[in-house]
Design an enzyme around this catalytic site. Structure first.
Site, mmCIF file in Angstrom:
data_model
loop_
_atom_site.group_PDB
_atom_site.id
_atom_site.type_symbol
_atom_site.label_atom_id
_atom_site.label_comp_id
_atom_site.label_asym_id
_atom_site.label_seq_id
_atom_site.Cartn_x
_atom_site.Cartn_y
_atom_site.Cartn_z
ATOM 1 N N GLY A 199 0.693 -0.870 0.660
ATOM 2 C CA GLY A 199 0.139 0.004 0.065
ATOM 3 C C GLY A 199 0.467 1.181 -0.147
ATOM 4 N N PRO A 201 3.611 -5.804 -2.750
ATOM 5 C CA PRO A 201 3.629 -4.609 -3.017
ATOM 6 C C PRO A 201 2.997 -4.680 -5.109
ATOM 7 C CG PRO A 201 5.955 -5.336 -3.492
ATOM 8 C CD PRO A 201 5.080 -6.100 -2.705
ATOM 9 N N ARG A 211 1.625 -1.715 -6.384
ATOM 10 C CA ARG A 211 1.263 0.502 -7.456
ATOM 11 C C ARG A 211 2.780 0.622 -6.750
ATOM 12 N NH1 ARG A 211 -2.350 3.969 -6.469
ATOM 13 N NH2 ARG A 211 -3.815 2.110 -4.616
ATOM 14 N N CYS A 224 -20.857 9.603 -21.822
ATOM 15 C CA CYS A 224 -21.347 9.913 -21.534
ATOM 16 C C CYS A 224 -22.048 10.548 -19.692
ATOM 17 C CB CYS A 224 -22.950 9.528 -21.934
ATOM 18 S SG CYS A 224 -22.810 7.595 -21.274
#
Ligand SMILES: Cc1ncc(COP(=O)(O)O)c(C=O)c1O
Length: 481
Positions: free
Chosen positions: A280, A318, A320, A399
Site C-alpha cells: 500500500g 506490493p 502500485r 457520457c
C-alpha cells in the site's frame, strides 16, 4: 522511490512540481521511454494504449528487495495492480511470488510463470471452485486449454502456497475441500487491525468491523476453534490496511497490532511462521512527496526483524509501488472546444480506459508527448513555472460528467490529433479498464532493452460484440425442466 520531489505541489498555481518517474524523459521536446519516442508508439500502435517501462519495473523490484533484505522478506507481486501477463512474467522471472484475489488472478499468476507454492490467495468471498483449483490443478479452468504452453501441465501443479482466509466459514470450507482432495491446506488469517490508511475511503481497508479479515480478539478465538480441523494448518497472519498510503506511521501502528497478536498466539501455543504484511505504499502522481523505500523498510525492520531471526517468513504484497510510475497511458486529442469560457480538450480515452480520476477523484499529470523544448515545459524536469500557461479541462468521450482526467489544468495548448501522456498510469489503470459506451479496451506495450512489443492488442469489435451477437437470433435456450 525513483526520484523524490522537494517542494509543495501546486496544480493550479504558478509552479508545477516535477513528477517522479523512472524511465521517462523529454528528449528534444519529445517524450521518450528508454530512448523510444512515444509519439512513434502512438502512431504505430494506435491510441488509447498503455506503455510500460520494463527496466523501471525491474529497478523498483531491486530497490525494494534491497531494503527488505535484512528481514529476508519475500516480495509477492499484487497481480491486481497490473495483471498484464508480460508484466507478471517479468516479476516472476525476477523471483517474485504472486498475491492473487480470485481464481482468474491465480491462473494468470501461474501462466506468468510463478510456481503455486509462491502464491498467496486473499479475498473475502472465495467460492468452492476457487478453493478447489487452488489446492488441486486438475480443478483448474486451464485444464485442456491452449493457453498452457512450455511443457507445463496444470493438472500436475501442487497446491497454492498459502490461503489468506478472511472468515471462519472460509476456513471450514477450505478444510472440507482439502479433506475431499486428500491434502492439508496451509492458511493464514487476515487481521483487520483497526488501523486504516490510504488515498480515499474506497481503498482504506484496515478498519475492524468491515468485510476485510477479522479484528484481533475475534481472530485469536478463531485460531483456537479452527485448530481442531484436520485438513487445514494455521501458519500465521496476514494484513493489508489500504492503498496509496503516504503516512508511514499508519504502517507502524498496524504492525504493532499484528506483532502483539502474533506474540499472544505464540504464548498460547500456536505456531506463527508466516507474517504477511500486505502493501500500500504511495507513489507520486502530481509531484506530491511519497515515502522512500528506506523509510518503509525501516518501519518493517523495527517490527519484524525479531520474527525473521526466529525463522518466521515475512511476505510483502506490493503492487502500485512496483508498477505505478513505470506506466503511461497515451491518448489522442479528438477536439478542442470552448464552452462558457472554459477550454475543453477531448481525448479518445476516458474513464473506460483509466477510471481512477472518476472513481477516486485521483489526479494524474497529463502532458503533450511533443512539447517545444524552448519553453522549458517539462513536467519531469525540476519544478517549472506554469504561470504563463492556459488552463483547460482534459476530458474523455464517456457520457458522464465524472469523465474528466484533469480540471483547470495548466498545460501547453494542444490541437486535434496531438497525443497526450497520462503519467503514473501503470497501476490500477488497465486492470480497471472497461468497455462502457462500447469503447474497446486499450492496447498495452512493453518497452525493454530488446525492443518495443505490443503485449496486448486493442480489443477488437468482434471480441466486444461477439458474445452478444447470438441474442439477435434468440440466444442460447436453456432447459430448466
Ligand atoms: C490484499 C492486498 N494486498 C496487496 C495490495 C496491493 O496494494 P498496493 O497496490 O497499494 O501496493 C492490495 C490492494 O489493494 C490488496 O488488497
Amino acid at each position: 522511490m525513483a526520484e523524490q520531489v522537494t517542494e509543495e505541489r501546486t496544480t493550479t498555481g504558478a509552479t508545477r512540481q516535477s513528477i517522479a518517474t523512472a524511465g521517462y524523459r523529454y528528449v528534444a521536446g519529445r517524450l521518450a521511454c528508454s530512448g523510444v519516442a512515444l509519439d512513434g508508439v502512438a502512431e504505430r500502435v494506435g491510441t488509447p494504449c498503455y506503455v510500460y517501462d520494463a527496466e523501471g519495473m525491474r529497478g523498483r523490484y531491486h530497490a525494494l528487495s534491497r531494503v527488505l533484505a535484512p528481514m529476508r522478506a519475500e516480495i509477492y507481486y499484487a497481480v491486481k495492480a497490473n495483471p498484464c501477463l508480460a508484466v507478471a512474467h517479468l516479476f516472476a522471472e525476477l523471483g517474485a511470488g504472486m498475491d492473487v484475489v480470485s481464481m482468474g488472478e491465480m491462473e494468470r499468476g501461474w501462466l506468468a510463470g510463478a510456481p503455486m507454492e509462491r502464491m498467496c490467495f486473499a479475498g473475502v468471498s472465495k467460492s468452492d471452485a476457487w478453493l478447489r483449483a487452488a489446492l488441486d490443478g486438475s480443478h483448474s479452468p486451464l485444464v485442456g486449454s491452449a493457453l498452457v504452453s512450455g511443457g507445463r501441465r496444470v493438472e500436475e501443479r501442487g497446491p497454492i502456497g498459502v490461503i489468506n482466509a478472511e472468515s471462519e466459514s472460509e476456513i471450514e470450507r477450505l478444510d472440507a475441500i482439502a479433506r475431499e482432495l486428500g491434502v492439508v491446506a496451509d492458511y493464514t488469517i487476515r487481521l483487520s487491525p483497526g488501523v486504516t490508511a490510504g488515498a480515499n475511503d474506497k481503498v482504506r481497508v484496515g478498519a475492524k468491523a468491515t468485510k476485510f479479515g477479522q479484528p484481533p480478539e475475534d481472530l485469536f478465538a478463531m485460531v483456537g476453534r479452527c485448530s481442531r480441523l484436520q485438513s487445514v494448518c494455521f501458519r500465521g497472519l496476514h494484513m493489508h490496511i489500504g492503498s496509496q498510503i503516504d503516512d508511514l506511521s499508519r504502517f507502524d501502528a498496524a504492525l504493532a497490532v499484528l506483532t502483539a497478536l502474533a506474540d499472544r498466539l505464540r504464548d498460547a501455543g500456536h505456531r506463527v511462521d508466516v507474517l504477511n504484511v500486505g502493501a500500500g505504499v504511495a507513489v507520486s502522481y502530481v509531484g506530491e512527496a511519497a515515502p522512500s523505500d528506506e523509510a518503509y523498510g525501516e518501519v518493517l525492520r523495527t517490527h519484524l526483524e525479531r520474527f525473521a531471526r526466529d525463522g518466521c517468513r515475512i511476505i510483502v504484497e506490493p503492487g502500485r509501488e512496483l508498477v505505478g510510475q513505470a506506466g503511461v497511458m497515451l491518448t489522442r486529442v479528438c477536439h478542442v472546444k470552448h464552452a462558457g469560457g472554459r477550454e475543453i480538450v477531448t481525448t479518445d480515452a476516458g474513464l473506460n480506459a483509466l477510471v481512477r480520476p472518476a472513481m477516486y477523484g485521483a489526479q494524474h499529470t497529463v502532458w503533450p508527448v511533443a512539447c517545444a523544448p524552448e519553453h522549458g515545459l517539462d513536467p519531469i524536469a525540476p519544478p517549472m513555472s506554469t504561470a504563463s500557461l492556459p488552463t483547460m479541462d482534459v476530458v474523455g468521450p464517456v457520457c458522464e460528467s465524472s469523465d474528466v482526467f484533469a480540471r483547470d489544468w495548466p498545460m501547453p495548448r494542444v490541437q486535434r490529433g496531438d497525443v497526450l501522456a497520462v503519467f503514473t498510469a501503470g497501476a490500477y489503470g488497465m486492470s480497471m479498464a472497461m468497455s462502457f459506451n462500447d469503447l474497446p479496451l486499450p492496447a498495452e506495450v512493453l518497452i525493454d532493452a530488446s525492443g518495443v512489443s505490443v503485449v496486448r492488442e486493442h480489443q477488437t469489435f468482434e471480441a466486444l460484440l461477439g458474445p452478444t451477437v447470438g441474442g439477435l437470433s434468440g440466444g442460447r435456450r436453456i432447459d430448466l425442466s
